[in-house]
Design a protein around this motif. Sequence first.
Motif, PDB file in Angstrom:
ATOM      1  N   THR A   1      18.103  72.220   7.011  1.00  0.00           N
ATOM      2  CA  THR A   1      18.034  71.321   8.180  1.00  0.00           C
ATOM      3  C   THR A   1      17.516  72.095   9.390  1.00  0.00           C
ATOM      4  N   GLN A   2      17.131  71.343  10.400  1.00  0.00           N
ATOM      5  CA  GLN A   2      16.633  71.961  11.637  1.00  0.00           C
ATOM      6  C   GLN A   2      17.055  71.113  12.841  1.00  0.00           C
ATOM      7  N   LYS A   3      17.196  71.775  13.990  1.00  0.00           N
ATOM      8  CA  LYS A   3      17.513  71.084  15.235  1.00  0.00           C
ATOM      9  C   LYS A   3      16.205  70.656  15.904  1.00  0.00           C
ATOM     10  N   VAL A   4      16.111  69.359  16.237  1.00  0.00           N
ATOM     11  CA  VAL A   4      14.903  68.858  16.905  1.00  0.00           C
ATOM     12  C   VAL A   4      15.310  68.013  18.118  1.00  0.00           C
ATOM     13  N   ILE A   5      14.383  67.905  19.060  1.00  0.00           N
ATOM     14  CA  ILE A   5      14.609  67.070  20.246  1.00  0.00           C
ATOM     15  C   ILE A   5      13.812  65.783  20.087  1.00  0.00           C
ATOM     16  N   ARG A   6      14.499  64.648  20.196  1.00  0.00           N
ATOM     17  CA  ARG A   6      13.854  63.350  20.065  1.00  0.00           C
ATOM     18  C   ARG A   6      14.197  62.487  21.289  1.00  0.00           C
ATOM     19  N   GLU A   7      13.208  61.726  21.730  1.00  0.00           N
ATOM     20  CA  GLU A   7      13.461  60.773  22.806  1.00  0.00           C
ATOM     21  C   GLU A   7      14.091  59.523  22.204  1.00  0.00           C
ATOM     22  N   GLU A   8      15.259  59.141  22.736  1.00  0.00           N
ATOM     23  CA  GLU A   8      15.993  58.003  22.173  1.00  0.00           C
ATOM     24  C   GLU A   8      16.269  56.966  23.257  1.00  0.00           C
ATOM     25  N   THR A   9      16.136  55.698  22.880  1.00  0.00           N
ATOM     26  CA  THR A   9      16.435  54.601  23.812  1.00  0.00           C
ATOM     27  C   THR A   9      17.936  54.314  23.779  1.00  0.00           C
ATOM     28  N   LEU A  10      18.560  54.276  24.974  1.00  0.00           N
ATOM     29  CA  LEU A  10      20.013  54.148  25.069  1.00  0.00           C
ATOM     30  C   LEU A  10      20.487  52.709  25.250  1.00  0.00           C
ATOM     31  N   ASN A  11      19.602  51.809  25.683  1.00  0.00           N
ATOM     32  CA  ASN A  11      20.027  50.424  25.954  1.00  0.00           C
ATOM     33  C   ASN A  11      19.379  49.458  24.977  1.00  0.00           C
ATOM     34  N   SER A  12      20.012  48.295  24.817  1.00  0.00           N
ATOM     35  CA  SER A  12      19.506  47.319  23.835  1.00  0.00           C
ATOM     36  C   SER A  12      18.346  46.508  24.381  1.00  0.00           C
ATOM     37  N   MET A  13      18.261  46.362  25.729  1.00  0.00           N
ATOM     38  CA  MET A  13      17.198  45.574  26.390  1.00  0.00           C
ATOM     39  C   MET A  13      17.196  44.112  25.957  1.00  0.00           C
ATOM     40  N   LYS A  14      18.312  43.629  25.463  1.00  0.00           N
ATOM     41  CA  LYS A  14      18.330  42.251  24.986  1.00  0.00           C
ATOM     42  C   LYS A  14      18.480  41.300  26.172  1.00  0.00           C
ATOM     43  N   ALA A  15      17.600  40.306  26.235  1.00  0.00           N
ATOM     44  CA  ALA A  15      17.701  39.287  27.282  1.00  0.00           C
ATOM     45  C   ALA A  15      18.807  38.337  26.862  1.00  0.00           C
ATOM     46  N   ILE A  16      19.981  38.552  27.418  1.00  0.00           N
ATOM     47  CA  ILE A  16      21.172  37.835  26.979  1.00  0.00           C
ATOM     48  C   ILE A  16      21.013  36.324  27.136  1.00  0.00           C
ATOM     49  N   TRP A  17      20.190  35.899  28.102  1.00  0.00           N
ATOM     50  CA  TRP A  17      20.052  34.446  28.332  1.00  0.00           C
ATOM     51  C   TRP A  17      19.240  33.752  27.239  1.00  0.00           C
ATOM     52  N   THR A  18      18.527  34.529  26.422  1.00  0.00           N
ATOM     53  CA  THR A  18      17.736  33.935  25.339  1.00  0.00           C
ATOM     54  C   THR A  18      18.568  33.745  24.070  1.00  0.00           C
ATOM     55  N   LYS A  19      19.751  34.336  24.032  1.00  0.00           N
ATOM     56  CA  LYS A  19      20.599  34.234  22.844  1.00  0.00           C
ATOM     57  C   LYS A  19      21.329  32.890  22.815  1.00  0.00           C
ATOM     58  N   ASP A  20      21.810  32.510  21.666  1.00  0.00           N
ATOM     59  CA  ASP A  20      22.658  31.331  21.540  1.00  0.00           C
ATOM     60  C   ASP A  20      23.951  31.600  22.313  1.00  0.00           C
ATOM     61  N   LYS A  21      24.394  30.625  23.087  1.00  0.00           N
ATOM     62  CA  LYS A  21      25.557  30.859  23.955  1.00  0.00           C
ATOM     63  C   LYS A  21      26.816  31.202  23.159  1.00  0.00           C
ATOM     64  N   ASN A  22      26.889  30.757  21.897  1.00  0.00           N
ATOM     65  CA  ASN A  22      28.066  31.052  21.073  1.00  0.00           C
ATOM     66  C   ASN A  22      28.064  32.492  20.564  1.00  0.00           C
ATOM     67  N   GLU A  23      26.916  33.170  20.697  1.00  0.00           N
ATOM     68  CA  GLU A  23      26.816  34.551  20.220  1.00  0.00           C
ATOM     69  C   GLU A  23      27.135  35.574  21.312  1.00  0.00           C
ATOM     70  N   VAL A  24      27.268  35.105  22.557  1.00  0.00           N
ATOM     71  CA  VAL A  24      27.498  36.020  23.675  1.00  0.00           C
ATOM     72  C   VAL A  24      28.999  36.142  23.926  1.00  0.00           C
ATOM     73  N   THR A  25      29.498  37.372  23.907  1.00  0.00           N
ATOM     74  CA  THR A  25      30.933  37.601  24.107  1.00  0.00           C
ATOM     75  C   THR A  25      31.267  37.628  25.600  1.00  0.00           C
ATOM     76  N   GLU A  26      32.552  37.465  25.909  1.00  0.00           N
ATOM     77  CA  GLU A  26      33.007  37.538  27.302  1.00  0.00           C
ATOM     78  C   GLU A  26      32.718  38.917  27.891  1.00  0.00           C
ATOM     79  N   GLU A  27      32.851  39.944  27.061  1.00  0.00           N
ATOM     80  CA  GLU A  27      32.558  41.309  27.522  1.00  0.00           C
ATOM     81  C   GLU A  27      31.086  41.442  27.911  1.00  0.00           C
ATOM     82  N   GLU A  28      30.195  40.850  27.097  1.00  0.00           N
ATOM     83  CA  GLU A  28      28.769  40.896  27.420  1.00  0.00           C
ATOM     84  C   GLU A  28      28.479  40.122  28.704  1.00  0.00           C
ATOM     85  N   HIS A  29      29.150  38.978  28.884  1.00  0.00           N
ATOM     86  CA  HIS A  29      28.969  38.212  30.126  1.00  0.00           C
ATOM     87  C   HIS A  29      29.395  39.047  31.331  1.00  0.00           C
ATOM     88  N   SER A  30      30.528  39.713  31.213  1.00  0.00           N
ATOM     89  CA  SER A  30      31.037  40.520  32.321  1.00  0.00           C
ATOM     90  C   SER A  30      30.070  41.653  32.658  1.00  0.00           C
TER      91      SER A  30
END
Length: 637
Positions: A235-264
Amino acid sequence: MKAKKQTHQFKTEVQQLMNIIINSLYSHKEIFLRELVSNASDALDKLRFKAQTDSHLMGTDTDLKIKITRNKDKNTFEISDNGIGMTLDEVVENIGTIAKSGTAGFLEAVGAAKNQETVTPELIGQFGVGFYSAFIVAEKITLTTRAAGSDKGCRWESAGDGSYTIEEFDKETRGTTIALQLKKVDTDDQDFTDEWTIRGIIKRHSDFVGYPVVMDVEKTEPVLDAEGLPEKDKTQKVIREETLNSMKAIWTKDKNEVTEEEHSEFYQHVSHDWNPPLAHLHLKLEGTTEYSALLYIPSKAPFDLFTHEQKHGIQLYSKRVFIMENCKELMPLYLAFVKGVVDAPDLNLNVSREILQQDALVRNIKKNLVKKVLELLSSMEQGKYETFYKEFAYIFKSGISQDFDNKDKIASLLRYKTTKSDGKWVSLKDYVARMSPDQKDIYYITGDSLTSLVNSPHLEQLKEKDIEVFLMTDPIDEWVIRDLHEFEKKTFKSAEKGDLDLDKQDDKKKEEYGSLFEFLKASLAEKVKDVKLSTHLKNSVACLSGDTNDMSGYMEKILKASGQDVPQSKRVLELNMDHPLLMKIKGIFEKDKEADALKDYTTFLYDMAVVSEGGKLDDPARFNKMIGNLTAGGIDQ
């Protein structure tokens, strides 16, 4: 030739602000990252919006993102974006002086806080001083930036010691980088050079940001052989650029799929309000008018709600592309506290505010949104609605004057305390439902405080008849009644103005007092326009009232307090013919119309009426003397 570095002093109010931030105790130091990510996201939004009409601004650097770089050995933290950037003048305006109303508001709010040593997270976001929150964790900040379309960059630097330096320099790429020399980390403090600390903060506060928030992370990967296959146990140690956020547009999701925590979390992202939302409204409309909306009712009123700088809380998108913030064309002023996003895919990306005002699609969306928000408020259980009402009643009531189409719906949501509610809120509907069959009007009285209103002499006859009266203590209530007129075909009637007509007047007794009333009217000609038998009083001797169409005493007080020129108006002095004091004054009058005591007691009656409604006396000392004389032995006939 290298540009000269300039040193400037911070303005006084900014230095005050920085002293508070640097020296205060924070239970949520991580909020600085939320604010810096939000600022970077705004810069990317502005670039993408302007690039719609000027493609050269973007150039070949089209991969829009926010990058975090950390160095544990040097104890540094850096956040950069390739957004719109700033010119030197813009840096001086936005960073060097922050000569915005938010600074003063922030200082005032901190001054009003019970614990002067602690600054709550919501203060940072609500007052637009987010950049300065970096001094919570940094002992020095260096900002480098280059505006899109410019060939010159600039560097701004400060240790928060009262001054900053600024200079032009050559920066290869557009955008902004903020480098923090972090303070030494205490044992129990968060380490902002730690990968998992950063991951957790971004996930909590910036997961919904519409651009990738990236960071270089160390990963362990297998070593590949010449054929691209992993070699065994290597194995080897490497440096990779990683995206930390989901970037999901919460308003485009079905309202039943959005949790209270996500709303907050999303609400905190769009509102910069640390408090959880009171309620939310998630809509997705398809058909002739197509749009998605995710709106929130705050649980606390923002500190700038009643200032000229108060902003509308709606962000407008089209196909997830940001168009504008503070979109007042989508929500009326009386609902300006509503936060959230509206995404209208059929909207032109280059639309201006002027065009929005005339756009039929926007008008239709606004109409539907207002309807849905009012329905949401109507459906709230009592406790939750009263929480909302205590925070936003003042601005919400203004909808009666602003929104004729929804006036009845807004009226049904009004709440007031009454003479019979024992401090509880009562709706207009409930008041009308418990009116006696022979009661034709809805009675109300306006004034400064509940205590003064509930004890007002104007209400004595109404209380005697067991008639409930609305107690209205907001200045806006004067305009509410003016524009509402009636509710469920019941007319609003002031308990202060006009005749109450609750009982038939005793004409014989009225005639007996006629001469005295004429004398009193002549003696008080400069102060009152009439003296007459009271239809309001039961126990008190005197009160001041107005004719039905006169301005109320409270309205006059409001206008004068706001600096407006109010024409001098005379009130009506109402007297209680059954009161012993008036009977004794009548005896003096009949005995000697020239008696000196009559002059004193004439003024005394007027002063009694002024005092009963909380007014100021012309001669308090004389009034005090008269009270003393009466207490000592009454009127000497």
